[in-house]
Motif scaffolding. Sequence first.
Motif, PDB file in Angstrom:
ATOM      1  N   ASP A  63       0.827  -1.207   0.000  1.00 42.20           N
ATOM      2  CA  ASP A  63       0.000   0.000   0.000  1.00 42.20           C
ATOM      3  C   ASP A  63       0.862   1.258   0.000  1.00 42.20           C
ATOM      4  O   ASP A  63       0.470   2.287  -0.535  1.00 42.20           O
ATOM      5  N   VAL A  64       2.051   1.176   0.585  1.00 38.92           N
ATOM      6  CA  VAL A  64       2.964   2.313   0.622  1.00 38.92           C
ATOM      7  C   VAL A  64       3.774   2.387  -0.667  1.00 38.92           C
ATOM      8  O   VAL A  64       3.977   3.469  -1.226  1.00 38.92           O
ATOM      9  N   ALA A  73      -3.850  -9.581  -5.037  1.00 37.11           N
ATOM     10  CA  ALA A  73      -5.080  -8.997  -4.507  1.00 37.11           C
ATOM     11  C   ALA A  73      -5.581  -8.002  -5.543  1.00 37.11           C
ATOM     12  O   ALA A  73      -4.877  -7.053  -5.895  1.00 37.11           O
ATOM     13  N   GLN A  74      -6.756  -8.223  -6.047  1.00 36.93           N
ATOM     14  CA  GLN A  74      -7.278  -7.429  -7.149  1.00 36.93           C
ATOM     15  C   GLN A  74      -7.368  -5.948  -6.809  1.00 36.93           C
ATOM     16  O   GLN A  74      -6.841  -5.106  -7.520  1.00 36.93           O
ATOM     17  N   GLU A  75      -8.035  -5.605  -5.716  1.00 39.62           N
ATOM     18  CA  GLU A  75      -8.282  -4.193  -5.404  1.00 39.62           C
ATOM     19  C   GLU A  75      -7.049  -3.478  -4.863  1.00 39.62           C
ATOM     20  O   GLU A  75      -6.823  -2.315  -5.192  1.00 39.62           O
ATOM     21  N   LEU A  83      -2.161  -0.850 -10.361  1.00 40.71           N
ATOM     22  CA  LEU A  83      -1.056  -0.904 -11.312  1.00 40.71           C
ATOM     23  C   LEU A  83      -1.544  -0.933 -12.752  1.00 40.71           C
ATOM     24  O   LEU A  83      -1.005  -0.237 -13.615  1.00 40.71           O
ATOM     25  N   THR A  84      -2.563  -1.739 -13.041  1.00 38.50           N
ATOM     26  CA  THR A  84      -3.062  -1.822 -14.413  1.00 38.50           C
ATOM     27  C   THR A  84      -3.703  -0.513 -14.849  1.00 38.50           C
ATOM     28  O   THR A  84      -3.636  -0.155 -16.030  1.00 38.50           O
ATOM     29  N   GLN A  85      -4.303   0.228 -13.943  1.00 40.33           N
ATOM     30  CA  GLN A  85      -4.882   1.529 -14.291  1.00 40.33           C
ATOM     31  C   GLN A  85      -3.804   2.520 -14.702  1.00 40.33           C
ATOM     32  O   GLN A  85      -4.058   3.420 -15.491  1.00 40.33           O
ATOM     33  N   ARG A  86      -2.594   2.339 -14.178  1.00 37.04           N
ATOM     34  CA  ARG A  86      -1.476   3.223 -14.536  1.00 37.04           C
ATOM     35  C   ARG A  86      -0.677   2.688 -15.718  1.00 37.04           C
ATOM     36  O   ARG A  86       0.323   3.263 -16.108  1.00 37.04           O
ATOM     37  N   GLY A  87      -1.104   1.567 -16.300  1.00 30.28           N
ATOM     38  CA  GLY A  87      -0.435   1.010 -17.473  1.00 30.28           C
ATOM     39  C   GLY A  87       0.803   0.198 -17.145  1.00 30.28           C
ATOM     40  O   GLY A  87       1.641  -0.019 -18.015  1.00 30.28           O
TER      41      GLY A  87
END
Length: 119
Positions: free
Chosen positions: A22-23, A41-43, A49-53
Motif C-alpha cells: 500500500d505504501v 489482490a485485485q483491489e 497498477l493496471t490503471q497506470r499502465g
Amino acid sequence: MLWVIRPIFLTPGQACDLDGADVLLPVVEAEAVLADQAYDAQERGIEPLTQRGIEVVIPPKKNRKESRHYDEIWYKARHLIENFFAKLKPYRGIATRYDKRSVNFLGGIYWVASVILLA
C-alpha cells in the motif's frame, strides 16, 4: 548496467505483505512489477497498477475463482530480488535486527545494500 536505488520501507513483523505494498505501489514507476502470490489482490495490488499502465507479473493464487494470465518468462527474473535478500543475510546485525530503532535498522540496510552493490 544502470542501477537505480529504490526506497526501502519497513513494516512491522506481524504485518501482511500488502500493508507494505500500500505504501510502495503508488510511487512505483516501472514497466512491470514482479511479485509473488502474496500480492495477488485485485483491489489493493493489481487494479492500481493496471490503471497506470504497468504490467503485473504476479502468479495467481490457486484458490482464485478467475484465473489470470501472467508472463512466466518475466517472473523468472524475480530470483534477482531473492538473491539480494540472500546477500543481506550474512550480515548478522541485519539478519537478527539488533537495532531497536527502525531508523538505525533502515540505515544499516542502506549501508549493507551499498556494500553489496559496490562489491
